[in-house]
Design an enzyme around this catalytic site. Sequence first.
Site, PDB file in Angstrom:
ATOM      1  N   HIS A   1       0.820  -1.222   0.000  1.00 29.22           N
ATOM      2  CA  HIS A   1       0.000   0.000   0.000  1.00 29.22           C
ATOM      3  C   HIS A   1       0.855   1.273   0.000  1.00 29.22           C
ATOM      4  O   HIS A   1       0.776   2.106  -0.895  1.00 29.22           O
ATOM      5  CB  HIS A   1      -0.907   0.037   1.240  1.00 29.22           C
ATOM      6  CG  HIS A   1      -1.829  -1.121   1.346  1.00 29.22           C
ATOM      7  ND1 HIS A   1      -2.862  -1.321   0.476  1.00 29.22           N
ATOM      8  CD2 HIS A   1      -1.880  -2.149   2.224  1.00 29.22           C
ATOM      9  CE1 HIS A   1      -3.521  -2.407   0.822  1.00 29.22           C
ATOM     10  NE2 HIS A   1      -2.944  -2.941   1.874  1.00 29.22           N
TER      11      HIS A   1
HETATM   12  O1  RIB Z   1      -5.318   0.466   4.099  1.00 31.48           O
HETATM   13  C1  RIB Z   1      -3.920   0.414   4.021  1.00 31.48           C
HETATM   14  C2  RIB Z   1      -3.307   1.459   4.921  1.00 31.48           C
HETATM   15  O2  RIB Z   1      -3.703   1.170   6.252  1.00 31.48           O
HETATM   16  C3  RIB Z   1      -1.802   1.477   4.927  1.00 31.48           C
HETATM   17  O3  RIB Z   1      -1.349   2.804   5.080  1.00 31.48           O
HETATM   18  C4  RIB Z   1      -1.452   0.651   6.135  1.00 31.48           C
HETATM   19  O4  RIB Z   1      -0.207   1.014   6.690  1.00 31.48           O
HETATM   20  C5  RIB Z   1      -2.593   0.919   7.089  1.00 31.48           C
HETATM   21  O5  RIB Z   1      -2.333   2.022   7.833  1.00 31.48           O
END
Ligand code: RIB
Length: 303
Positions: free
Chosen positions: A238
């Site tokens: 992500h």
């Molecule tokens: O949904 C993914 C996000 O949520 C990323 O930033 C992960 O680190 C969590 O914080």
Amino acid sequence: MKLIIDTDPGIDDAMAIAYAAAAPEIDLIGLTTVFGNTLVHQSSRNARFLLDKLNLPVPVAEGAHWAWGRDFHDPSVHVHGPEGFGDVTEIPDLDQNHHQPAAEYLVDMARQHKKELVVCAVGPLTNIADAIRLDPQFASNLGRLVIMGGAVFRPGNVSEFAEANIHHDPLAAQAVFETPPETVLVGLDVTLQTLYRSADFEALARQSPEIGGFLSEISEFYLRFYQDVAGEDGCGLHDSTAVIACSHEHMFETVETGLRVVQDGPKRGQTIPDPENPPIRVCRDVDGASVVDLFTRRVTALP
Ligand code: RIB
Ligand code: CA
């Protein structure tokens, strides 16, 4: 490119920070921390530890403890472990935070590096909303804001509707979408197309024993979570995908739309197209294999 990552490390945050340290086109000038995957003091300690490990002497400015309108936070222990780094729970508390709180630091850096600073927000948007509230010029001083958050064209991850970072602070996210700087949204629409599999981590650890080995070790917990919840052998890159979008936006297909955030009820945190708000660029598609490949090539250059 001068970059600040606003972060809640966090396993995939750690990967994103390592990527930024390795990318030759990125000049990482500092980190700002926020609650989210962890409590904010854990985010800051983990950020300082990572910077030391990466041999990057840049400041860590600590930010919000909780969401707008709240005075508590439940960290995502089931996703990122009790201290944010999976099964690794002994994390040295090195150095000290910057003397300024995150929002003040962001405002000053945007003023100092007028139009040249990119902020990549990979946690709840509280610090960004605080900076916009603190300085009416912040949005126009910023070069660009790149957000990891939201799920505009697909289901969420904390609920059928919402992505975690937006769900953690929907009020702050709404405030950012109402008066955004030039903004790119890198949501689950694209970050779930960048799966990093156990075989990728094994290769990373072999070629970069110290940094890749550490990322691989902390990710075992994260991979177990993805296996249990989604039946996937692999986790979304992500936050790294958002950092990659800062310099490689051409790898993404984007659409322009305003967004609003559902504040309450079962759809709390949902990001919905809304022409009433100023347009931002929302990433809708990506060549996931190229993102994974770029991440690996860059991080394996680290020790
Ligand atoms: O949904 C993914 C996000 O949520 C990323 O930033 C992960 O680190 C969590 O914080
Ligand atoms: Ca994060």
